[in-house]
Structures are given as C-alpha cells and as structure tokens.
Design a protein around this motif. Sequence first.
Motif, PDB file in Angstrom:
ATOM      1  N   MET A 392       0.830  -1.211   0.000  1.00  0.00           N
ATOM      2  CA  MET A 392       0.000   0.000   0.000  1.00  0.00           C
ATOM      3  C   MET A 392       0.861   1.256   0.000  1.00  0.00           C
ATOM      4  O   MET A 392       0.594   2.225  -0.744  1.00  0.00           O
ATOM      5  CB  MET A 392      -0.928  -0.023   1.221  1.00  0.00           C
ATOM      6  CG  MET A 392      -1.869   1.177   1.307  1.00  0.00           C
ATOM      7  SD  MET A 392      -3.020   1.241  -0.088  1.00  0.00           S
ATOM      8  CE  MET A 392      -3.599   2.932   0.066  1.00  0.00           C
ATOM      9  N   ILE A 393       1.908   1.279   0.811  1.00  0.00           N
ATOM     10  CA  ILE A 393       2.778   2.454   0.875  1.00  0.00           C
ATOM     11  C   ILE A 393       3.547   2.619  -0.436  1.00  0.00           C
ATOM     12  O   ILE A 393       3.727   3.749  -0.925  1.00  0.00           O
ATOM     13  CB  ILE A 393       3.717   2.347   2.092  1.00  0.00           C
ATOM     14  CG1 ILE A 393       2.893   2.491   3.375  1.00  0.00           C
ATOM     15  CG2 ILE A 393       4.822   3.389   2.031  1.00  0.00           C
ATOM     16  CD1 ILE A 393       3.679   2.260   4.660  1.00  0.00           C
ATOM     17  N   THR A 394       3.983   1.496  -1.032  1.00  0.00           N
ATOM     18  CA  THR A 394       4.636   1.575  -2.341  1.00  0.00           C
ATOM     19  C   THR A 394       3.694   2.179  -3.372  1.00  0.00           C
ATOM     20  O   THR A 394       4.077   3.049  -4.168  1.00  0.00           O
ATOM     21  CB  THR A 394       5.077   0.173  -2.807  1.00  0.00           C
ATOM     22  OG1 THR A 394       5.995  -0.368  -1.862  1.00  0.00           O
ATOM     23  CG2 THR A 394       5.738   0.239  -4.174  1.00  0.00           C
ATOM     24  N   THR A 395       2.440   1.732  -3.365  1.00  0.00           N
ATOM     25  CA  THR A 395       1.447   2.236  -4.319  1.00  0.00           C
ATOM     26  C   THR A 395       1.227   3.730  -4.128  1.00  0.00           C
ATOM     27  O   THR A 395       1.092   4.486  -5.097  1.00  0.00           O
ATOM     28  CB  THR A 395       0.125   1.467  -4.156  1.00  0.00           C
ATOM     29  OG1 THR A 395       0.368   0.066  -4.347  1.00  0.00           O
ATOM     30  CG2 THR A 395      -0.921   1.943  -5.151  1.00  0.00           C
ATOM     31  N   ALA A 396       1.199   4.187  -2.872  1.00  0.00           N
ATOM     32  CA  ALA A 396       1.028   5.613  -2.601  1.00  0.00           C
ATOM     33  C   ALA A 396       2.214   6.413  -3.129  1.00  0.00           C
ATOM     34  O   ALA A 396       2.040   7.503  -3.710  1.00  0.00           O
ATOM     35  CB  ALA A 396       0.856   5.838  -1.101  1.00  0.00           C
ATOM     36  N   MET A 397       3.433   5.875  -2.952  1.00  0.00           N
ATOM     37  CA  MET A 397       4.608   6.571  -3.481  1.00  0.00           C
ATOM     38  C   MET A 397       4.560   6.628  -4.999  1.00  0.00           C
ATOM     39  O   MET A 397       4.889   7.658  -5.609  1.00  0.00           O
ATOM     40  CB  MET A 397       5.893   5.892  -3.003  1.00  0.00           C
ATOM     41  CG  MET A 397       6.211   6.127  -1.538  1.00  0.00           C
ATOM     42  SD  MET A 397       7.875   5.587  -1.045  1.00  0.00           S
ATOM     43  CE  MET A 397       7.686   3.793  -1.088  1.00  0.00           C
ATOM     44  N   MET A 398       4.143   5.534  -5.625  1.00  0.00           N
ATOM     45  CA  MET A 398       4.115   5.496  -7.087  1.00  0.00           C
ATOM     46  C   MET A 398       2.975   6.346  -7.651  1.00  0.00           C
ATOM     47  O   MET A 398       2.981   6.681  -8.837  1.00  0.00           O
ATOM     48  CB  MET A 398       4.014   4.048  -7.569  1.00  0.00           C
ATOM     49  CG  MET A 398       5.259   3.223  -7.222  1.00  0.00           C
ATOM     50  SD  MET A 398       5.174   1.494  -7.747  1.00  0.00           S
ATOM     51  CE  MET A 398       5.260   1.692  -9.527  1.00  0.00           C
ATOM     52  N   ASN A 399       2.005   6.702  -6.802  1.00  0.00           N
ATOM     53  CA  ASN A 399       0.929   7.620  -7.214  1.00  0.00           C
ATOM     54  C   ASN A 399       1.196   9.048  -6.732  1.00  0.00           C
ATOM     55  O   ASN A 399       0.306   9.900  -6.790  1.00  0.00           O
ATOM     56  CB  ASN A 399      -0.417   7.123  -6.691  1.00  0.00           C
ATOM     57  CG  ASN A 399      -1.012   6.031  -7.559  1.00  0.00           C
ATOM     58  OD1 ASN A 399      -1.705   6.314  -8.544  1.00  0.00           O
ATOM     59  ND2 ASN A 399      -0.736   4.781  -7.209  1.00  0.00           N
ATOM     60  N   ASN A 400       2.419   9.254  -6.210  1.00  0.00           N
ATOM     61  CA  ASN A 400       2.912  10.606  -5.886  1.00  0.00           C
ATOM     62  C   ASN A 400       2.147  11.315  -4.776  1.00  0.00           C
ATOM     63  O   ASN A 400       2.127  12.551  -4.730  1.00  0.00           O
ATOM     64  CB  ASN A 400       2.915  11.495  -7.148  1.00  0.00           C
ATOM     65  CG  ASN A 400       3.783  10.924  -8.247  1.00  0.00           C
ATOM     66  OD1 ASN A 400       4.913  10.513  -7.993  1.00  0.00           O
ATOM     67  ND2 ASN A 400       3.248  10.891  -9.458  1.00  0.00           N
ATOM     68  N   VAL A 401       1.518  10.559  -3.870  1.00  0.00           N
ATOM     69  CA  VAL A 401       0.871  11.227  -2.738  1.00  0.00           C
ATOM     70  C   VAL A 401       1.851  11.393  -1.573  1.00  0.00           C
ATOM     71  O   VAL A 401       1.619  12.213  -0.681  1.00  0.00           O
ATOM     72  CB  VAL A 401      -0.409  10.489  -2.287  1.00  0.00           C
ATOM     73  CG1 VAL A 401      -1.421  10.444  -3.409  1.00  0.00           C
ATOM     74  CG2 VAL A 401      -0.091   9.103  -1.778  1.00  0.00           C
ATOM     75  N   ILE A 402       2.923  10.583  -1.563  1.00  0.00           N
ATOM     76  CA  ILE A 402       4.060  10.779  -0.673  1.00  0.00           C
ATOM     77  C   ILE A 402       5.316  10.497  -1.486  1.00  0.00           C
ATOM     78  O   ILE A 402       5.238   9.925  -2.581  1.00  0.00           O
ATOM     79  CB  ILE A 402       4.025   9.871   0.581  1.00  0.00           C
ATOM     80  CG1 ILE A 402       3.930   8.394   0.169  1.00  0.00           C
ATOM     81  CG2 ILE A 402       2.886  10.252   1.523  1.00  0.00           C
ATOM     82  CD1 ILE A 402       4.096   7.426   1.339  1.00  0.00           C
ATOM     83  N   THR A 403       6.448  10.862  -0.968  1.00  0.00           N
ATOM     84  CA  THR A 403       7.727  10.576  -1.619  1.00  0.00           C
ATOM     85  C   THR A 403       8.659   9.966  -0.590  1.00  0.00           C
ATOM     86  O   THR A 403       8.419  10.050   0.631  1.00  0.00           O
ATOM     87  CB  THR A 403       8.365  11.850  -2.189  1.00  0.00           C
ATOM     88  OG1 THR A 403       8.792  12.688  -1.105  1.00  0.00           O
ATOM     89  CG2 THR A 403       7.392  12.601  -3.089  1.00  0.00           C
ATOM     90  N   PRO A 404       9.754   9.368  -1.018  1.00  0.00           N
ATOM     91  CA  PRO A 404      10.698   8.797  -0.053  1.00  0.00           C
ATOM     92  C   PRO A 404      11.241   9.820   0.936  1.00  0.00           C
ATOM     93  O   PRO A 404      11.579   9.468   2.080  1.00  0.00           O
ATOM     94  CB  PRO A 404      11.807   8.247  -0.948  1.00  0.00           C
ATOM     95  CG  PRO A 404      11.124   7.919  -2.228  1.00  0.00           C
ATOM     96  CD  PRO A 404      10.105   9.002  -2.401  1.00  0.00           C
TER      97      PRO A 404
END
Length: 681
Positions: A392-404
């Motif tokens: 889920m967190i990977t998906t959020a990063m790949m959808n640009n709602v958070i970044t590393p």
Amino acid sequence: MQQPRRKRRGRRAPNSLTRIPVRLNALLGIVILMLVILGVQLLNLQVRQAGKFTAEVSSKAKSIQKENVQRGNIYDSTGKVMVDNKGSQAITYQKPKSITNAQMYKVANEVGKYLKVDTDQLADTNYAMYYIQDDKRAQKVGRHINNLAADGTDAQVRQLTQYLKNHQDDFPLTDAEKNNAMIYQKMGDAYALSTVYLKTNDVSAEEIANIGERQSKMPGVKVGLYYTREYPSGDAMTSIIGAVSTSKSGLPESQVNSLLTKGYDRDDSVGTSYLEQYYESALRGTKRTVSVGTDNRTGKTSSKVIQAGQAGSNLTLTVNAKFQEDLQKILEEKIPGGLTEGGYAIMINPKTGGLYGMAGVYRDNKTGKITSDALGNINRAQVVGSVVKPAMITTAMMNNVITPTNSAVNDVPIQISGTAVKSSWFNQNGSVPLTAETALEASSNSYVMQLMLKMGGLNYYPNMTLGNLDPSVWSKMRNGFARFGLGVPTGIDLPGEVTGIKGKTDASHSGNALDESFGQYDTFTPIQLAQYAATIANGGYRVQPHVVESISNRQKDSNVEHLQTTIPTQVLGTVGWTDAQRKVIYDGMDRVVHGSGPHVTGSQLKGIKPSVSAKTGTAETFTDGQETFSSTGISFAKDHDVALAIVVPGISNKAQDSVANTISVAIWEAYWRDVANAGEN
C-alpha cells in the motif's frame, strides 16, 4: 388364262452358322473377350501379385499389443525418493479385433475356472448381459415377457436385460457365475486391441501358473505387470504430489473421452490431482508397442517390437523433504485451539520461485481434529490484515501522494461521518507523527487509510464524508497490490489455484476502501503472500512459484539420469519502483523486527540468525458467528535467497493474534537447520 410357271433358281443347303442371328454373334464375341480378360487378370493375381496378397492375408493374422511402462519417479531437492513404483504380477486381457459376446462369454467362463476376482463392482447391466449369453437361461427369462422381439435382435436383448435388472432375485447367479460375470464385464470394458486388467492385487502363483498353461484356450488373456505408487519417505508431501487412478477406479469419468483419444486404455493409471495431474504428460511415459502375428498354416506366433517404449520421466522437486516434514509438524504443534481453522506456511526462493516447503493443516474447530492441507495454500483465501501495508505504501509513493523524502503523516483516529471510528492499535484518541518507515514499524492503520484518501483526491478531516472519493482509488490500490502478486494468479505449477474474493466497489461501499488499505477487505491466498514476500525480497520482480525443479529420464539399461528440462525462472512482472522507494520499504520492514520505537510489532523475530526483515499482520474476522482474528506474516533474510509467508486463520483468543510470529521463529530455525546448514550467517 393360266400364268406360265417360272423356273426357280437353285438354293444351297443352309449352313449352321448362318442360322445364328448377327446380334447373337456379337454377344458371343463379347463373352469370349471377357473370358480372355478374366483369364489374364487371374494370371496377374496368381503370379505377379501373389506376394502382395500373401502379405495381406498374413497381416490379418496380426494384432498390435501395447504394454504399460513404469511411471516416472518423484524426488525431493536432495535426491531422496518421494514417490516410486511397485510392480506386481497381474492378469491382463487384450480384446481381439473382432469377437462376439458369445465368444467372450466362453473365454470368461474358461478364465473363471482358474482366476478369482472381486465382484463388488459387478454392474446390473453386465450381470444381465452375462446371464442371457446362455440360450436356455435367455429362453427362461423370455417366457416372462409379453410381445418378446425376434430372437437375436437388439430389441430382444434390451427387453431381456431390462427385465433381468428389475427381477434379479428371481434369476440369481452362483458365486462362481458372479466371478465369471465380473471377468466378462472387465473384458467388455475394453475396445478392440486395447488391454485391460482382469486382476491386479493378490494374484497367486497358482493363478499365474494355471493361466499361463492355458493361454491357447483363453485368447487375449496373459500374465503381465501392474504398477502402483508407493511413498518410501512417508506421506508428508502426498497432498502436494497428488493421486493416480487405479485399474479399479478406471480413467476419471470427466476426462475419459479425451484420454482415450490420447491413447490411454480405460483402466490405465493417470494422474488425477496436483503434481501427478499437472505433469501427467511427462510422468506417463510411452507404452511399448509389439506386433504379434500368427502363421495361418502352422499356427505359430511371432512378435516384433514396433516401438520400444520409454518409462515415464522423473521429477526432481525444489522441496526439501526433511524441511517439509518439520514445517508440517511445526504447524500441527503450534496453531492455537478454540475456533482456529488451521495454519499455512510457505518458504520460497525469491530469485527462482522454487518452494523449499509448503505445508498446511486444516483444523475442525468443532472436534479439534487436524488434517494435512498443504493445498490450502493455493485454494483457501483469507483476509490477511496489515501485511499488505508495504504494498500500500509503495502504491502511494508510485501515485505521488508521498515521496521517499516527504512521507510525514500524523496517525489520528479516522472518523467518517455516520460510521464507527477506525484507529491504529496503539493510538485510540491522540496524534502520533509518522513517516512511511515508522508507520510500517508500528503497523499504523491510520497512516495507510489517509494515503488511500489522498489517492482518492481527498485529505482527511474529522466527520468528513466520502461522497467525492474518486472511485479510481480502487483500481489504483488493486493494481498496486497485483504488482506484488496479491489478488492475481501466481502461476504455480499445481492445478486448483484460486485468486481470492474482491469486494464490491460501488458508491455504497466507499467506506470499505478504508478497510482495503490495511488488508481488511479483499481476500488473498498464502501462495500470493509468498509471491508478494519474494517480490519484495528480490528487489521488485514477481517470479512464478513452482515445486518442480527439473524433469529427467533414465535410458534403458542405464542408471544415468539424462536431464530433459530445468524449470526456468519466469518473471511475470515488475513493481516498477525506484531505488529510493524500495529503500523506504526495506528500512520499514527492518524496523518491524529491529526498530527501537515503542510500538515495534515484530520484535519476537529479533533473535533469528541470520537476521530477517518482516511485516506482521492481524485481521479481524468472524468464525461461526463469533469475532476471531487471523494472524499473518511475511519475512525474508537479506543477502539470502529465502522468504517466508504464514497465515493462521480463525483465532478466537485476542492474546494469541501474534502467533504467526512464534511459528515464524520455529520455521526459520528449521530452515537453517534442514536446508541451508546450521550456523550460516
């Protein structure tokens, strides 16, 4: 006045040929010509083509016999024999090209004098058909039937057999006759030139000798070999290996027509489940084909091998038999009681997809009885809880709602208007600042729910509604999970895999999108969790799991194995994350075990050496109307080609909802001991 008398010219005496009409002469000429042509043709057939027709006559005295070969063996990853063949003497029957029921009846009665068979499966129709082969008995039955059809007609046979089936008590067979009728039934099950077994078990030396001495009176009957499967290493893997049909059960009813077209006989052995079924084409081998001829003048027989035949290919598994046995024992001993429905665990090589072990137990929560259920790993789907959070967190990063580098979100209880509050286990009413890494460490539900809202175009605030939630958030989450193998076929080389259940996504189920974000809505199988763990461990490649490592055969009169096929690594897709995104997940899963925060969820795994990274999970479920929990976990050892997935569904005691951690420790210890050598680091 009288006319003068004319002088007649003299005529020759008529010749006999001149008296034959011209048309008759023509017909006679045609007949003579046809006789000449016929004579020439007879000369041609008898002299010039004599060899050809002699060969044809000879060929009509030939039959083709097919002899069974041994099925391939199955070995574990160390070369230990898991499945072997046991050969025993049997009595077989090859049905001639043309034989009447009366002739077959005669042979069956002759064979029955010397061979005793089990009559439990004597069918009513075959009992009736056998009974009426005796003319006197057929007449006796016929006296009870009004308007009996003419003798020898199909209609009469139908009338007689139907009457007999309905009045068996009035026309009994003796035990000896039942024996003969059963042999007749087995013979009738064969088609022309196919071979069936008349008896495969407990054939006595006396029966073999009597049949062998009298084969001239029993055309088609001979002594042969029958192979059965045996398991010299025990039954720990039988639920993965599967089963094979027997001559008694015959070909599976649902496949009989397709198998017959592939050259099987009706009572051949064929794989009916799991590995035996999936790799049937390799395991079955090629039958030995022999042409048997009879000299019409001398009566002597001769045989010629047309096809030598080849024993079935052998399978070498990726599974370690000792580890598989220990894995099964750990589950049996450590799953809780109460309403617990079982336990499932898979250890996988993340780079190749090969399974080191796949064990499962099903527990009847009413009786407490435990049965082996390794295939539950591919055909039982459960809600799995927080183990989905790395995806889920990977998906959020790949959808640009958070970044590393910018993943800060405060954990707060989530209050959607008109619904109950949803919160993290460690924070019921406050606000806890988190990053993606610490959210994984603490297993924050609030964190991933807020990521879902951002992906759906909303920011959280208390008592908000979900009317404006973008419905595409469902496909974003599910597609993100699928990149890791969740909710999609894994492609494992076993039949019967299910993909789980996806819940409804219409507007009335918008609230369930919150549940989906932390693994509380869609269901997934243990094999999907194993592929998921492997995808994370290998850096983002979704590899196809498999239990067969290679296929090989053994040449005739040789003990040397010849490798045919090594099962290649199949990459089904990639996550597509960046190195920085992957590092977030790796760091977070490492903190689950080795973190120093107050809410570490996997500290029980800290003592495992070599060390592992993990994600634990707990899902709320209902079993028999009562609230229960599923305890889940995935873990992998960095720099080692191994990952673990585990699911324990239906736990009724909340205090035991982390039992997956306890079981994981025991499984890792068994793996290093049994597979990778003790003390490896």
